[in-house]
Design a protein around this motif. Structure first.
Motif, PDB file in Angstrom:
ATOM      1  N   LYS A 185       0.825  -1.198   0.000  1.00 45.09           N
ATOM      2  CA  LYS A 185       0.000   0.000   0.000  1.00 45.09           C
ATOM      3  C   LYS A 185       0.867   1.259   0.000  1.00 45.09           C
ATOM      4  O   LYS A 185       0.611   2.209  -0.762  1.00 45.09           O
ATOM      5  CB  LYS A 185      -0.919   0.000   1.223  1.00 45.09           C
ATOM      6  CG  LYS A 185      -1.796   1.246   1.323  1.00 45.09           C
ATOM      7  CD  LYS A 185      -2.653   1.217   2.586  1.00 45.09           C
ATOM      8  CE  LYS A 185      -3.477   2.497   2.697  1.00 45.09           C
ATOM      9  NZ  LYS A 185      -4.310   2.496   3.936  1.00 45.09           N
ATOM     10  N   GLN A 186       1.891   1.260   0.844  1.00 46.47           N
ATOM     11  CA  GLN A 186       2.780   2.417   0.937  1.00 46.47           C
ATOM     12  C   GLN A 186       3.519   2.648  -0.366  1.00 46.47           C
ATOM     13  O   GLN A 186       3.672   3.788  -0.826  1.00 46.47           O
ATOM     14  CB  GLN A 186       3.760   2.217   2.095  1.00 46.47           C
ATOM     15  CG  GLN A 186       3.088   2.253   3.462  1.00 46.47           C
ATOM     16  CD  GLN A 186       3.975   1.746   4.582  1.00 46.47           C
ATOM     17  OE1 GLN A 186       5.106   1.320   4.355  1.00 46.47           O
ATOM     18  NE2 GLN A 186       3.460   1.782   5.794  1.00 46.47           N
TER      19      GLN A 186
ATOM     20  N   ILE B 235       1.159   4.214  -2.972  1.00 45.29           N
ATOM     21  CA  ILE B 235       0.952   5.643  -2.735  1.00 45.29           C
ATOM     22  C   ILE B 235       2.179   6.434  -3.182  1.00 45.29           C
ATOM     23  O   ILE B 235       2.058   7.484  -3.826  1.00 45.29           O
ATOM     24  CB  ILE B 235       0.655   5.911  -1.245  1.00 45.29           C
ATOM     25  CG1 ILE B 235      -0.655   5.222  -0.837  1.00 45.29           C
ATOM     26  CG2 ILE B 235       0.576   7.418  -0.971  1.00 45.29           C
ATOM     27  CD1 ILE B 235      -0.889   5.174   0.651  1.00 45.29           C
TER      28      ILE B 235
ATOM     29  N   TRP C 273       2.102  11.370  -1.810  1.00 42.91           N
ATOM     30  CA  TRP C 273       2.846  10.787  -0.697  1.00 42.91           C
ATOM     31  C   TRP C 273       2.865  11.743   0.498  1.00 42.91           C
ATOM     32  O   TRP C 273       2.633  11.316   1.636  1.00 42.91           O
ATOM     33  CB  TRP C 273       4.267  10.465  -1.136  1.00 42.91           C
ATOM     34  CG  TRP C 273       5.166   9.939  -0.061  1.00 42.91           C
ATOM     35  CD1 TRP C 273       6.156  10.614   0.582  1.00 42.91           C
ATOM     36  CD2 TRP C 273       5.129   8.626   0.514  1.00 42.91           C
ATOM     37  NE1 TRP C 273       6.753   9.807   1.503  1.00 42.91           N
ATOM     38  CE2 TRP C 273       6.142   8.572   1.492  1.00 42.91           C
ATOM     39  CE3 TRP C 273       4.341   7.495   0.297  1.00 42.91           C
ATOM     40  CZ2 TRP C 273       6.395   7.435   2.249  1.00 42.91           C
ATOM     41  CZ3 TRP C 273       4.592   6.356   1.051  1.00 42.91           C
ATOM     42  CH2 TRP C 273       5.603   6.326   2.014  1.00 42.91           C
TER      43      TRP C 273
ATOM     44  N   GLN D  47       0.694  14.040   1.225  1.00 37.48           N
ATOM     45  CA  GLN D  47      -0.643  14.113   1.800  1.00 37.48           C
ATOM     46  C   GLN D  47      -0.930  12.894   2.662  1.00 37.48           C
ATOM     47  O   GLN D  47      -1.501  13.008   3.748  1.00 37.48           O
ATOM     48  CB  GLN D  47      -1.691  14.218   0.680  1.00 37.48           C
ATOM     49  CG  GLN D  47      -3.108  14.441   1.186  1.00 37.48           C
ATOM     50  CD  GLN D  47      -3.250  15.737   1.971  1.00 37.48           C
ATOM     51  OE1 GLN D  47      -2.931  16.816   1.472  1.00 37.48           O
ATOM     52  NE2 GLN D  47      -3.718  15.643   3.214  1.00 37.48           N
ATOM     53  N   TRP D  48      -0.494  11.723   2.171  1.00 40.00           N
ATOM     54  CA  TRP D  48      -0.722  10.499   2.936  1.00 40.00           C
ATOM     55  C   TRP D  48       0.043  10.533   4.255  1.00 40.00           C
ATOM     56  O   TRP D  48      -0.498  10.143   5.300  1.00 40.00           O
ATOM     57  CB  TRP D  48      -0.292   9.274   2.111  1.00 40.00           C
ATOM     58  CG  TRP D  48      -0.515   7.981   2.837  1.00 40.00           C
ATOM     59  CD1 TRP D  48      -1.681   7.281   2.948  1.00 40.00           C
ATOM     60  CD2 TRP D  48       0.456   7.252   3.600  1.00 40.00           C
ATOM     61  NE1 TRP D  48      -1.498   6.151   3.726  1.00 40.00           N
ATOM     62  CE2 TRP D  48      -0.186   6.120   4.143  1.00 40.00           C
ATOM     63  CE3 TRP D  48       1.805   7.445   3.870  1.00 40.00           C
ATOM     64  CZ2 TRP D  48       0.475   5.191   4.922  1.00 40.00           C
ATOM     65  CZ3 TRP D  48       2.463   6.521   4.663  1.00 40.00           C
ATOM     66  CH2 TRP D  48       1.797   5.406   5.181  1.00 40.00           C
ATOM     67  N   ARG D  49       1.267  11.033   4.238  1.00 37.32           N
ATOM     68  CA  ARG D  49       2.059  11.111   5.465  1.00 37.32           C
ATOM     69  C   ARG D  49       1.433  12.100   6.445  1.00 37.32           C
ATOM     70  O   ARG D  49       1.435  11.875   7.661  1.00 37.32           O
ATOM     71  CB  ARG D  49       3.507  11.515   5.166  1.00 37.32           C
ATOM     72  CG  ARG D  49       4.302  10.455   4.444  1.00 37.32           C
ATOM     73  CD  ARG D  49       5.785  10.521   4.785  1.00 37.32           C
ATOM     74  NE  ARG D  49       6.044  10.115   6.147  1.00 37.32           N
ATOM     75  CZ  ARG D  49       7.271   9.929   6.654  1.00 37.32           C
ATOM     76  NH1 ARG D  49       8.336  10.134   5.887  1.00 37.32           N
ATOM     77  NH2 ARG D  49       7.454   9.571   7.889  1.00 37.32           N
TER      78      ARG D  49
ATOM     79  N   ASP E 229      -1.719  12.740   6.650  1.00 35.04           N
ATOM     80  CA  ASP E 229      -2.949  12.130   7.164  1.00 35.04           C
ATOM     81  C   ASP E 229      -2.683  10.935   8.066  1.00 35.04           C
ATOM     82  O   ASP E 229      -3.598  10.462   8.765  1.00 35.04           O
ATOM     83  CB  ASP E 229      -3.832  11.674   5.995  1.00 35.04           C
ATOM     84  CG  ASP E 229      -4.335  12.836   5.155  1.00 35.04           C
ATOM     85  OD1 ASP E 229      -4.328  13.976   5.669  1.00 35.04           O
ATOM     86  OD2 ASP E 229      -4.688  12.611   3.984  1.00 35.04           O
ATOM     87  N   ASN E 230      -1.456  10.423   8.007  1.00 34.24           N
ATOM     88  CA  ASN E 230      -1.135   9.218   8.788  1.00 34.24           C
ATOM     89  C   ASN E 230       0.153   9.422   9.596  1.00 34.24           C
ATOM     90  O   ASN E 230       1.146   8.693   9.420  1.00 34.24           O
ATOM     91  CB  ASN E 230      -0.959   8.020   7.840  1.00 34.24           C
ATOM     92  CG  ASN E 230      -2.236   7.643   7.133  1.00 34.24           C
ATOM     93  OD1 ASN E 230      -3.050   6.867   7.634  1.00 34.24           O
ATOM     94  ND2 ASN E 230      -2.408   8.208   5.932  1.00 34.24           N
TER      95      ASN E 230
END
Length: 282
Positions: A5-6, A9, A17, A19-21, A23-24
């Motif tokens: 998954k990572q 992304i 990437w 944005q995902w970091r 958000d997580n």
């Protein structure tokens, strides 16, 4: 599953990437052993990421944040890491041959056994980095900052180290054969038993440096500042000391056979340099 998954992304680009970091936060990112060869990761936030054994060959990592990342045994051959942030990163046994690390920040990074042959580290910051036993043959470290760095038994032969700052660095047993250290700062550095045969140190600052048992045979020491340096037992055969300043230096048991000096060379008081084998160039 998490790794897949990572990686998916990350493949969408640095914006996705980032944005995902965001958000997580706090999520462990494990990309160990992944193939990112040729990937466009310029400016990516890879801080703290596990990239051990990853393939980053020819990857674009310009300006990337790799601070605190783990890249042990990673292959970054030819990677572009210009202006990358690698502070505190772990790169033990990584392959960075031909990589561009110009202007990169590697402060306090672990670079033990790293292969940096022919790499470009111009203006890079390696302050307090651990480069023990690393291979930097024929690398370019012009104006690099290595203040307080550990370079014990590091191979810097044929390396361009012009104007580099090695103040207080640990270079015990380092190989600097035919290295270009013109104008370099080695003030207070520990060069005990280092090999500097045929090295060019013209205009370098070695004030207070420890060179006990070092081999400087045929080295170019013109205009070098060796004030207060300790050279006991050093091999200085064939070295050129024109305009060098050795005021206050310790020269017990040195070999000066066929070493050259001129009228501007300054020797320690009461030291019989001629008896030690030096000859005048005047």
């Amino acid at each position: 599953m998490a790794m897949r998954k990572q990686l998916t992304i990350l493949s969408k680009g640095t914006k996705a990437w980032a944005q995902w970091r965001e958000d997580n936060p706090g999520v462990t990112i494990n990309l160990r052993g992944v193939d990112l060869s040729g990937a466009d990761l310029g400016g990516a936030d890879l801080s703290g990421v596990n990239l051990d054994e990853a393939c980053l060959e020819m990857a674009d990592l310009r300006g990337a944040n790799l601070s605190g990342a783990s890249l042990s045994a990673a292959d970054g051959t030819g990677a572009d890491l210009n202006m990358a942030d690698l502070r505190g990163a772990v790169l033990g046994r990584a392959n960075l041959t031909l990589a561009d690390l110009s202007l990169a920040n590697l402060g306090k990074a672990n670079l033990v056994w790293v292969d940096l042959k022919e790499a470009n580290l111009t203006d890079a910051d390696l302050g307090e980095a651990n480069l023990r036993t690393a291979d930097l043959r024929r690398a370019i470290l012009i104006r690099a900052k290595l203040r307080g760095a550990i370079l014990r038994r590091t191979d810097l032969s044929w390396t361009n180290l012009a104007a580099a700052d090695f103040s207080m660095a640990d270079l015990r047993g380092a190989l600097l054969i035919r290295a270009n250290l013109k104008g370099a700062v080695l003030q207070g550095a520990n060069l005990k038993e280092a090999y500097l045969t045929d090295a060019v140190l013209k205009g370098a600052n070695l004030a207070g440096a420890l060179l006990t048992g070092a081999n400087l045979a045929s080295a170019d020491l013109r205009e070098v500042d060796l004030t207060g340096a300790i050279l006991n037992g050093a091999n200085l055969a064939g070295a050129v000391f024109n305009e060098a300043d050795l005021t206050g230096a310790a020269l017990k048991g040195v070999n000066l056979r066929m070493a050259i000096y001129d009228k501007k060379t300054r020797w320690p008081s009461r030291f019989n340099y001629q008896a030690a084998g030096a000859r005048s160039d005047d």
